[in-house]
Design an enzyme around this catalytic site. Structure first.
Site, PDB file in Angstrom:
ATOM      1  N   TYR A 174      -9.713 -10.761   9.650  1.00 15.96           N
ATOM      2  CA  TYR A 174     -10.001 -11.151   8.064  1.00 15.96           C
ATOM      3  C   TYR A 174     -10.583 -12.610   8.394  1.00 15.96           C
ATOM      4  O   TYR A 174     -11.127 -12.962   7.227  1.00 15.96           O
ATOM      5  CB  TYR A 174      -8.922 -10.799   6.997  1.00 15.96           C
ATOM      6  N   GLU A 184     -14.258   3.124   9.635  1.00 13.58           N
ATOM      7  CA  GLU A 184     -15.092   4.377  10.530  1.00 13.58           C
ATOM      8  C   GLU A 184     -15.187   5.685   9.955  1.00 13.58           C
ATOM      9  O   GLU A 184     -14.067   6.104   9.187  1.00 13.58           O
ATOM     10  CB  GLU A 184     -14.411   4.633  11.821  1.00 13.58           C
ATOM     11  N   HIS A 207      -0.649  -0.150   5.573  1.00 15.72           N
ATOM     12  CA  HIS A 207      -1.163   0.733   6.298  1.00 15.72           C
ATOM     13  C   HIS A 207      -0.225   1.965   6.622  1.00 15.72           C
ATOM     14  O   HIS A 207       0.297   2.302   7.711  1.00 15.72           O
ATOM     15  CB  HIS A 207      -1.260   0.291   7.994  1.00 15.72           C
ATOM     16  N   GLN A 237       0.757  -1.282   0.000  1.00 11.98           N
ATOM     17  CA  GLN A 237       0.130   0.059  -0.157  1.00 11.98           C
ATOM     18  C   GLN A 237       0.896   1.336   0.037  1.00 11.98           C
ATOM     19  O   GLN A 237       0.389   2.583   0.041  1.00 11.98           O
ATOM     20  CB  GLN A 237      -1.088   0.043   1.208  1.00 11.98           C
TER      21      GLN A 237
END
Length: 374
Positions: free
Chosen positions: A269, A248, A154, A90
């Site tokens: 997960y 969120e 992340h 990522q």
């Protein structure tokens, strides 16, 4: 017997979460009538992570692989001198923003994953620079998270300025769930607040706290990939990825703990639990959460009268389900959700342009403009 108790725990957590999921029970709907069209403004982009309009209404676009593109008068120009990125998972070239007084000072701010510092791998960095022709100059590294790690998840990261000129940016917890987000002496899983030159504001919440990272403004986050300033209150709003469930929306507040991973509306997960509580004293509840997860990306408030039915709404990209979500608010409560731009691809970012139109960055496609039907 162990399997029985594991399954029982999952069921109890699910029941507990469902009993509190007042917000997430607002289901995303398809629009009753498609009252808009879309047109490609910038074609042929791979993963357009960040984008920002310059005062001349040209666009700066970051490609996750490391390219910085200037799109002007229908032409793409690759900018020289972009930061060297640690492209892994990522990570890569992330967000881009301009200074509120850009026309006078020319500062451009960028987040990206960087190998600078100790250790193998990389972590999120914040840089500012100026544009001289087609080259970035006067590059200044303002913040570099540590330690480096080869984990590919992340990194965060979005950038936003508030009405007082403070710079906020996010760093995900780098896959170190049980180490980083609750520890203010460590980077990761935080929202940071800086002066525009990279220095720490004297009124940041952890200034004077022993060994604390004083640039931290709030903590207990997982992986915030959306950030926007509320047009009326000036508050910084974020969205962040949960695991399986528990994405969120939060309103950032000084020194507040947003709970990850102690409290969550999500599960692993694999389907197993990692916490048995969704609330705890001293930890903030989300304004809204998604179950199941949509994998939220960029977010923007709609203030333009070009979309009169959408004014005051939030737009959030969904990476998982490949659509743009419109969330209608009343008194800071989500009362309606609607799916937009379904089927075009994974939505990475969304912004409202200076012309009042909504622009959406879609992976493997480009930048799309939403045009209301007359």
């Amino acid at each position: 017997m162990k399997l029985f108790y594991s399954l029982l725990t999952v069921i109890l957590i699910t029941i507990s979460a469902c009993a509190q999921q007042t917000d997430s029970e607002v289901k995303a709907e398809n629009p009753e009538k498609i009252n808009y069209t879309s047109e490609i403004v910038v074609p042929d982009l791979n993963i357009p992570w960040g984008m920002v309009f310059l005062p001349d209404e040209s666009l700066l676009i970051t490609e996750q692989t490391g390219e910085l593109i200037h799109f002007k008068n229908g032409k793409k120009t690759f900018i020289e001198g972009a930061p060297e990125v640690y492209f892994r998972g990522q990570g890569g070239f992330l967000d881009i923003e301009i200074h509120p007084d850009y026309e006078n000072n020319g500062w451009i701010y960028m987040t990206y994953s960087s190998t600078e510092g100790e250790g193998d791998g990389g972590n999120t960095a914040l840089m500012r620079a100026k544009l001289d022709g087609n080259t970035l100059v006067e590059k200044q590294l303002l913040y570099k998270a540590s330690p480096n790690t080869r984990r590919g998840q992340h990194f965060g990261s979005r950038i936003e300025f508030d009405n007082d000129g403070y710079l906020y940016f996010s760093i995900g917890e780098r896959g170190e769930r049980d180490v980083n987000p609750q520890d203010i002496t460590r980077d990761g899983g935080k929202i940071y607040r800086l002066n525009d030159d990279g220095s720490t504001p004297s009124d940041n919440p952890f200034v004077g706290t022993e060994n604390a990272k004083t640039s931290i403004y709030s903590y207990g986050h997982r992986n915030p990939q959306g950030m926007a300033i509320h047009p009326s209150t000036g508050a910084i709003w974020i969205n962040e990825h949960g695991p399986r469930g528990g994405d969120e929306i939060n309103i950032v507040e000084k020194g507040k703990n947003f709970g990850w991973p102690v409290i969550s509306y999500g599960i692993n997960y694999s389907g197993t639990p990692f916490t048995d509580i969704t609330e705890k004293e001293g930890m903030e509840q989300p304004l809204f959460y998604w179950v199941p997860s949509i994998a939220p990306s960029g977010m923007a408030f709609v203030t333009s009268n070009i979309y009169p039915e959408w004014e005051g709404n939030i737009l959030v990209g969904s990476l998982k389900f490949a659509y743009l979500e419109r969330l209608e608010l009343k008194n800071n409560k989500v009362v309606k959700r609607e799916k937009l731009l379904e089927g075009l691809g994974r939505v990475r970012n969304v912004i409202q342009g200076p012309d009042g139109y909504i622009y959406v960055a879609i992976e493997k496609k480009g930048i799309v403009k939403i045009v209301p039907k007359k």
